[in-house]
Design an enzyme around this catalytic site. Sequence first.
Site, PDB file in Angstrom:
ATOM      1  N   GLU A   1       0.726   0.377  -5.703  1.00 31.76           N
ATOM      2  CA  GLU A   1      -0.836   1.353  -5.989  1.00 31.76           C
ATOM      3  C   GLU A   1      -0.923   2.999  -6.428  1.00 31.76           C
ATOM      4  O   GLU A   1      -0.036   3.559  -5.746  1.00 31.76           O
ATOM      5  CB  GLU A   1      -1.146   1.212  -4.342  1.00 31.76           C
TER       6      GLU A   1
ATOM      7  N   HIS B   1       1.726  -5.631   4.038  1.00 36.30           N
ATOM      8  CA  HIS B   1       0.893  -4.004   4.113  1.00 36.30           C
ATOM      9  C   HIS B   1       1.308  -2.790   4.638  1.00 36.30           C
ATOM     10  O   HIS B   1       1.971  -2.689   5.715  1.00 36.30           O
ATOM     11  CB  HIS B   1      -0.744  -3.979   4.561  1.00 36.30           C
TER      12      HIS B   1
ATOM     13  N   HIS C   1       2.396   6.563   1.665  1.00 37.75           N
ATOM     14  CA  HIS C   1       0.987   5.646   2.124  1.00 37.75           C
ATOM     15  C   HIS C   1      -0.248   7.335   1.466  1.00 37.75           C
ATOM     16  O   HIS C   1      -1.510   7.009   1.176  1.00 37.75           O
ATOM     17  CB  HIS C   1       0.415   5.764   2.786  1.00 37.75           C
TER      18      HIS C   1
ATOM     19  N   ASP D   1       2.817   2.250  -1.971  1.00 39.84           N
ATOM     20  CA  ASP D   1       2.142   3.037  -2.637  1.00 39.84           C
ATOM     21  C   ASP D   1       2.808   4.113  -3.307  1.00 39.84           C
ATOM     22  O   ASP D   1       3.705   4.698  -2.390  1.00 39.84           O
ATOM     23  CB  ASP D   1       1.275   3.161  -0.835  1.00 39.84           C
TER      24      ASP D   1
ATOM     25  N   GLU E   1       4.112  -4.207  -0.597  1.00 43.36           N
ATOM     26  CA  GLU E   1       3.308  -3.262  -1.012  1.00 43.36           C
ATOM     27  C   GLU E   1       4.522  -2.173  -0.954  1.00 43.36           C
ATOM     28  O   GLU E   1       4.937  -1.842  -0.024  1.00 43.36           O
ATOM     29  CB  GLU E   1       1.803  -2.994  -0.031  1.00 43.36           C
TER      30      GLU E   1
HETATM   31 CA    CA Z   1      -1.955   0.040   0.020  1.00 38.38          CA
END
Ligand code: CA
Length: 334
Positions: free
Chosen positions: A158, A27, A69, A56, A54
């Site tokens: 994301e 994450h 993020h 973002d 991940e």
């Molecule tokens: Ca995320």
Amino acid sequence: MSYKFPLLMWLCLFGTQLYAKPTIIAHRGASGYLPEHTIEAAVLAFSQGADFIEQDLVLSKDLIPVVLHDIHLETVTNVEQVFPKRHRTDGRYYAFDFTLEELQTLNVHERTTQKGEQVYPQRYHGQSPFKIATFEQQINLIQQLNRQFKRNVGLYVEIKSPRWHQKNGADLSQITLNILRKHGLDNQDSHVYVQCFDFAETQRLSTELQAKVKLIQLIAENSWQESESDYDYLKTSEGLKAIAKVAQGIGPWIPQVFNFQHNRPTTLVANAHKAGLLVHPYTFRKDELPKEYSSQQTLEILFEQLKVDGLFTDFTDEVKSYIDKQVNEVKPKG
Ligand code: CA
């Protein structure tokens, strides 16, 4: 005769297949140890054994996806010092108001609150000049590490605040898909997931934008005002069926799959599995565990009791060592 003998024999014969290894999603990289989303945090997550790292994504002024993020910059960078006057009327500094060249002059620091206090006080205390990475820099980095270490660590991308980007005249989903396509990654077999909180956007990715990559619908609580989606509906069997039409899985918040106060599971994982969806809850943090639960107990609940298919974690190392231990315990002897 006890049940245990045949079970034990079965374990010995088929032990390694019995434990379906859950997917470890780093994450924001190894954000438990280094400032989130930096190249350094991605490298550390890779070396700790993440299956996916991940990213973002938000857009710069020149429409380049950068790995951040939030649409705002001040809680993870020194933007107020470098560009003191470049905030909007709400006092906030938006990544979208800066070119990539400007963004890359900023230093990234450990996440702080609006008041400047470190959100996770035990984490990184140093002042190294970490930088904002672009999506393509992270793709290239992970591909190079995969090649050299003969691994297949994936991207877990994301789409952040798609509606907000559209209101500002930019199509983050389309730009992200273009980059995935350029790298030959927009297909069902690529080691890539694309996740979004906004259900209308997940639907748009699948239909209008013809995404072939695996999609994950993130589940928030309506009270967070994360998007216009109705999460109370998406959590129902009917909602899950609607998700299954366009996505391969869901990313729920951990307390939505297990009620820690009453020590019992909710129906969400079972219902999602029934709808044919993968379940990848967020976020396992060893420095923010549910009250009165240890790290070991929390992971046991998620992996053994609920059988989630993967887990977002700030601490890849902690989850990896738990999973490796489970695999070793059921491995046949000799
Ligand atoms: Ca995320």
